[in-house]
Scaffold this motif. Structure first.
Motif, PDB file in Angstrom:
ATOM      1  N   LYS A  43       0.869  -1.196   0.000  1.00  0.00           N
ATOM      2  CA  LYS A  43       0.000   0.000   0.000  1.00  0.00           C
ATOM      3  C   LYS A  43       0.893   1.230   0.000  1.00  0.00           C
ATOM      4  CE  LYS A  43      -4.414  -0.901   0.007  1.00  0.00           C
ATOM      5  NZ  LYS A  43      -4.144  -1.682  -1.209  1.00  0.00           N
ATOM      6  N   ILE A  89      -2.587   5.188  -3.104  1.00  0.00           N
ATOM      7  CA  ILE A  89      -3.783   4.756  -3.825  1.00  0.00           C
ATOM      8  C   ILE A  89      -3.961   5.686  -5.020  1.00  0.00           C
ATOM      9  CG2 ILE A  89      -6.301   4.581  -3.738  1.00  0.00           C
ATOM     10  CD1 ILE A  89      -5.970   3.874  -0.761  1.00  0.00           C
ATOM     11  N   THR A 132      -2.038  -1.024  -5.282  1.00  0.00           N
ATOM     12  CA  THR A 132      -0.836  -1.057  -4.447  1.00  0.00           C
ATOM     13  C   THR A 132      -0.157   0.306  -4.392  1.00  0.00           C
ATOM     14  OG1 THR A 132       0.619  -1.624  -6.285  1.00  0.00           O
ATOM     15  CG2 THR A 132      -0.408  -3.458  -5.110  1.00  0.00           C
ATOM     16  N   PRO A 170      -2.471   6.934   1.115  1.00  0.00           N
ATOM     17  CA  PRO A 170      -3.801   6.428   1.486  1.00  0.00           C
ATOM     18  C   PRO A 170      -4.569   7.394   2.388  1.00  0.00           C
ATOM     19  CG  PRO A 170      -2.200   4.666   1.620  1.00  0.00           C
ATOM     20  CD  PRO A 170      -1.443   5.917   1.301  1.00  0.00           C
TER      21      PRO A 170
END
Lengths: 291, 296
Positions: A129, A132, A189, A210
């Motif tokens: 992550k 995004i 990812t 994120p």
């Protein structure tokens, strides 16, 4: 330990004075450093950390600025921040628009990290992550203009999961479909290949941290249909449900509009082939287009 | 400038090479270490990867800077196994061979401040700001406490040592301005200011090597002719006196002060060969040859 003589008094005073002087001077320096440390936490939105990087606050404590991740990155994606850059000095980051992460299956950057700054428990790069992707500008995205660019969708390493093309009719031409690139945060990812590949002069799709990219429903709001699915039944007694009249403009009439509270109990006409555009059966009651 | 240059006597007595032996060895070591790090990025020969904060040599030897690791631990993060092994190896090395060996034989900023010190002497710059040499320990304490409070590696935000070393290997950016600032500070503001008064990295290593085995000693101190060259050339001159002039007080000839950097310049510039590298235990209270053990 005898009664203090004038001399030892003077010496003690000197010692206390010297200590206070030092504490104040170094304290001032420490204050400056501490405030600078606070500043250095503000990672710019377009600077992405390597896969597995801890949350920024933890990362700045765990990363020892050795650059081993940079060295073992086969694509020269990662760089170490220089003092004049708005990223904490010596820490690794990458800029998706320049060189995105190629998502190596063996994740060499994490393996090279001598600390926990890059989480060694991350072994599947698809679980990373780094950020995004967000289709941040629908006004310039070619697909939103009705063209078939699709480049972000096609370069996505998690194609058809992280980015899908959602069909929508093109209101401008009236007879074409628009295929809208749609990011699904669950699978994205944050590698940045979409942002790098965007054909526009300034990318319409960008990878954001994120925390910036995601909303949060919060605990005070629950989605009714999901709770219903979980409970196996409606959470309320539907027979007690009061249907309020739908608000319509004065004198407005919507043929086929189903609204029991207003006394309109005529079920909507379910004719797909009628083509008059007065009712769209797939939509919930009351949401048909006005004629 | 009627006074002779520092070490002129030694050059006359021993020859230039012998009077610069440790200096040359030190520069070769400093530049050699730097060259090993640069061989990878410049020539593609990857012997050492990383920088002085952490490096990985030939994919087998991890070396971690214990000061950086300590700051990281204080923020609540423990390094991985390789990082910890690196800390153990480096710590053990400096425990044995003298903490501030790092300063004089490894640290790239040493060449910068030595250059400033040399130029200061050549230009005859006299004035110097007065700050206690203990300042560095206060700064060290502040950095460690600050790392706990801020959760960041506090000194790494501004550390000229890692900025210069990382900069040379990974791209210097504006880090040269920090290095230049240190140079000018040492040149105009304060003699031996950075390494001798302020740098908490050196302070940390001095504590680490507090009881190290390898030491500079003055076994031939009775031959001292008080030319003062060793005091002039020493970056930490306060460490010399107890050992060199301690015969009357019953203090042995080994320089035990933690801030001796083991640079060996005093050995070079002494025309009487008073100094030598030695072990800390080889420290008799008297070095007068005629003094038999029975006389005490």
């Amino acid at each position: 330990m005898k009664a203090s003589t004038p001399k030892s008094n003077a010496a003690r005073r000197q010692f206390l004075f010297d200590s206070a002087r030092m504490a104040c001077g170094v304290g001032l320096l420490g204050l400056g450093l501490g405030l600078y440390a606070k500043q250095s936490r503000a990672l710019p939105a377009l600077a992405l950390r390597p896969p597995g990087a801890l949350a920024e606050d933890d990362f700045l404590g765990a990363c020892i600025r050795c650059g081993l991740c940079v060295r073992d990155c086969p694509y020269d994606t990662l760089v170490l921040a220089k003092p004049e850059e708005p990223v904490a000095t010596g820490t690794p980051y990458f800029t998706a628009r320049q060189i995105p992460c190629e998502m190596c299956e063996d994740i060499p950057c994490i393996k090279a990290c001598p600390t926990g700054a890059l989480d060694h428990s991350l072994t599947d790069i698809d679980e990373a992550k780094m950020g995004i992707a967000v289709l941040i500008d629908q006004e310039t995205c070619l697909n939103f203009l009705g063209l078939r660019c699709d480049v972000c969708y096609r370069v996505c390493p998690v194609i058809d999961k992280a980015i899908t093309l959602v069909h929508q009719s093109n209101q401008r031409t009236g007879r074409h479909a628009m295929l809208l690139p749609t990011v699904h945060s669950e699978y994205c990812t944050g590698c940045g290949k979409c942002e790098q590949a965007c054909v526009l002069q300034e990318a319409a799709i960008r990878v954001l941290p994120p925390a910036l990219a995601k909303g949060e429903i919060g605990s005070h709001y629950r989605i009714g249909w999901e709770e219903q699915k979980k409970a196996g039944r409606s959470l309320i007694d539907e027979s007690q449900m009061i249907d309020m009249p739908d608000r319509m403009p004065e004198g407005f009439k919507l043929p086929g509009h189903y609204d029991p509270a207003s006394g309109m109990t005529e079920p909507p006409a379910r004719s797909l082939s009628s083509g008059d555009g007065t009712s769209i059966p797939s939509l919930p009651p009351g949401l048909g287009d006005p004629p | 400038m009627s006074r002779q240059r520092i070490g002129a006597e030694a050059v006359a007595a021993k020859g230039w090479l012998e009077a610069h032996r440790w200096l040359i060895l030190r520069r070769v070591t400093q530049l050699g270490i730097l060259a090993l790090f640069l061989l990878g990025p410049l020539a593609g020969i990857w012997i050492v990867k990383g920088n002085l904060n952490y490096s990985y040599t030939l994919d087998i030897l991890p070396l971690t800077d214990p000061f950086v690791a300590l700051q990281s631990v204080l923020t609540g993060h423990l390094p991985e196994t390789l990082g910890l092994v690196g800390v153990a190896i480096v710590t053990l090395f400096y425990l044995l061979f003298g903490g501030r060996l790092y300063c004089s034989w490894v640290c790239p900023v040493n060449m910068v401040t030595d250059a400033a010190g040399w130029l200061r002497g050549r230009l005859g710059i006299k004035g110097s700001a007065h700050i206690s040499r203990a300042s560095r320990y206060w700064i060290l304490g502040m950095v460690l406490v600050g790392s706990v409070l801020t959760g960041a590696l506090l000194w790494e935000l501004v550390n000229p040592v890692s900025m210069l070393h990382r900069g040379l290997i990974f791209g210097i950016g504006a880090a040269w301005t920090v290095v230049l600032a240190v140079f000018l500070f040492d040149l105009f503001v304060m003699s031996r200011g950075w390494c001798g008064h302020l740098c908490p990295v050196g302070a940390f290593y001095s504590l680490l090597g507090r009881w190290s085995l390898l030491r500079v000693s003055a076994p031939a101190r009775q031959a001292c002719n008080d030319c003062m060259d060793c005091f002039e050339v020493c970056p930490e001159p306060q460490v010399i006196r107890p050992a060199l002039k301690g015969e009357a007080q019953g203090v042995g000839p080994v320089i035990l002060a933690a801030n001796c950097t083991n640079c060996g310049r005093c050995i070079d510039v002494c025309s009487k060969d008073v100094f030598a590298f030695d072990l800390r235990f080889n420290n008799p209270v008297s070095t007068v040859p005629s003094a038999a053990p029975a006389t005490d």
